[in-house]
Motif scaffolding. Structure first.
Motif, mmCIF file in Angstrom:
data_model
loop_
_atom_site.group_PDB
_atom_site.id
_atom_site.type_symbol
_atom_site.label_atom_id
_atom_site.label_comp_id
_atom_site.label_asym_id
_atom_site.label_seq_id
_atom_site.Cartn_x
_atom_site.Cartn_y
_atom_site.Cartn_z
ATOM 1 N N ASN A 152 -10.514 -3.090 22.515
ATOM 2 C CA ASN A 152 -9.513 -2.071 22.207
ATOM 3 C C ASN A 152 -9.756 -0.783 22.977
ATOM 4 O OD1 ASN A 152 -7.488 -2.731 19.816
ATOM 5 N ND2 ASN A 152 -9.392 -3.809 19.392
ATOM 6 N N SER A 155 -8.781 -1.409 26.613
ATOM 7 C CA SER A 155 -7.318 -1.445 26.725
ATOM 8 C C SER A 155 -6.715 -0.047 26.625
ATOM 9 C CB SER A 155 -6.749 -2.340 25.619
ATOM 10 O OG SER A 155 -5.344 -2.308 25.609
ATOM 11 N N GLY A 156 -7.263 0.771 25.711
ATOM 12 C CA GLY A 156 -6.758 2.128 25.548
ATOM 13 C C GLY A 156 -6.972 2.985 26.774
ATOM 14 N N SER A 187 -7.330 7.765 24.474
ATOM 15 C CA SER A 187 -7.859 6.455 24.064
ATOM 16 C C SER A 187 -8.302 6.421 22.602
ATOM 17 C CB SER A 187 -9.047 6.066 24.952
ATOM 18 O OG SER A 187 -10.100 7.019 24.842
ATOM 19 N N HIS A 190 -6.671 3.826 20.162
ATOM 20 C CA HIS A 190 -7.140 2.464 20.399
ATOM 21 C C HIS A 190 -8.569 2.270 19.886
ATOM 22 C CE1 HIS A 190 -3.743 2.716 23.203
ATOM 23 N NE2 HIS A 190 -3.722 1.401 23.185
#
Length: 207
Positions: A152, A155-156, A187, A190
């Motif tokens: 996560n 991805s963020g 971020s 996320h």
């Protein structure tokens, strides 16, 4: 006049979506309890399907038992410790993977390979490496959550619009300032999602 105002407020509350949702939830819980009671009566085996009353009675007995609460406290402390380890390890790795294609190339394959291994396969290894005690438990909790945090966070960071970086550069921001004022705030949602998933995965590891 005051009674009329209260009546209008009550009508508005009755028509609100929030009130309707709570009413539906309450109705569903009542329906579930009725079905549970009927099913437990039909089965007639308390060990297989106890009644709601006996279940709630036993639950109350357990939460008022000091020994049970002590054990719950120990379990919760282990989950929190393992979760903190997962976050402290996962966030830097996820940041590195999201910011650098080199780190993504080096660590991406390793992380994706390791997270495919069933958690139960790590149990004997954790005991061999860390012995009997709290060590293997913390390891399993942290391991089960760290991949959620890494993926996560990565991805963020990777999804941050390049325009934010360009805007920071145009204002003369250094790499450190860009990281603190652009990467971290962007971020954070996320990261929080990963942390939430990690603590849920940690509870599953305890079970």
């Amino acid at each position: 006049m005051e009674g009329k105002i209260k009546g209008n407020r009550f009508k508005k509350m009755m028509k609100s979506d929030d009130f309707k949702q709570k009413l539906y939830t309450f109705g569903f819980v009542i329906l579930l309890l009725i079905v549970w009671q009927i099913a437990s009566t039909k089965v007639g085996i308390p060990l297989l399907l106890p009644t709601p009353k006996s279940t709630f009675t036993e639950f109350y007995s357990n939460i008022t038992n000091s020994q049970v609460m002590t054990n719950i406290g120990i379990t919760m402390s282990r989950v929190v410790k393992g979760w903190l380890i997962a976050v402290l390890v996962g966030v830097p790795i996820g940041m590195a993977m999201g910011l650098s294609k080199i780190f993504e190339g080096i660590l991406g394959g390793v992380v994706n390979s390791l997270r495919q291994i069933p958690m139960m396969a790590w149990v004997p290894l954790s005991i061999i490496w860390l012995g009997i005690g709290e060590g293997p438990t913390l390891f399993m909790i942290a391991l089960n959550g760290v991949f959620q945090v890494i993926m996560n966070t990565s991805s963020g960071v990777a999804s941050i619009d390049k325009d934010y970086y360009n805007a920071a550069k145009s204002m003369g921001a250094s790499k450190g300032s860009t990281f603190i004022n652009v990467v971290v705030p962007a971020s954070t949602p996320h990261i929080l999602v990963g942390a939430r998933l990690a603590i849920g995965a940690g509870w599953m590891s305890v079970i």
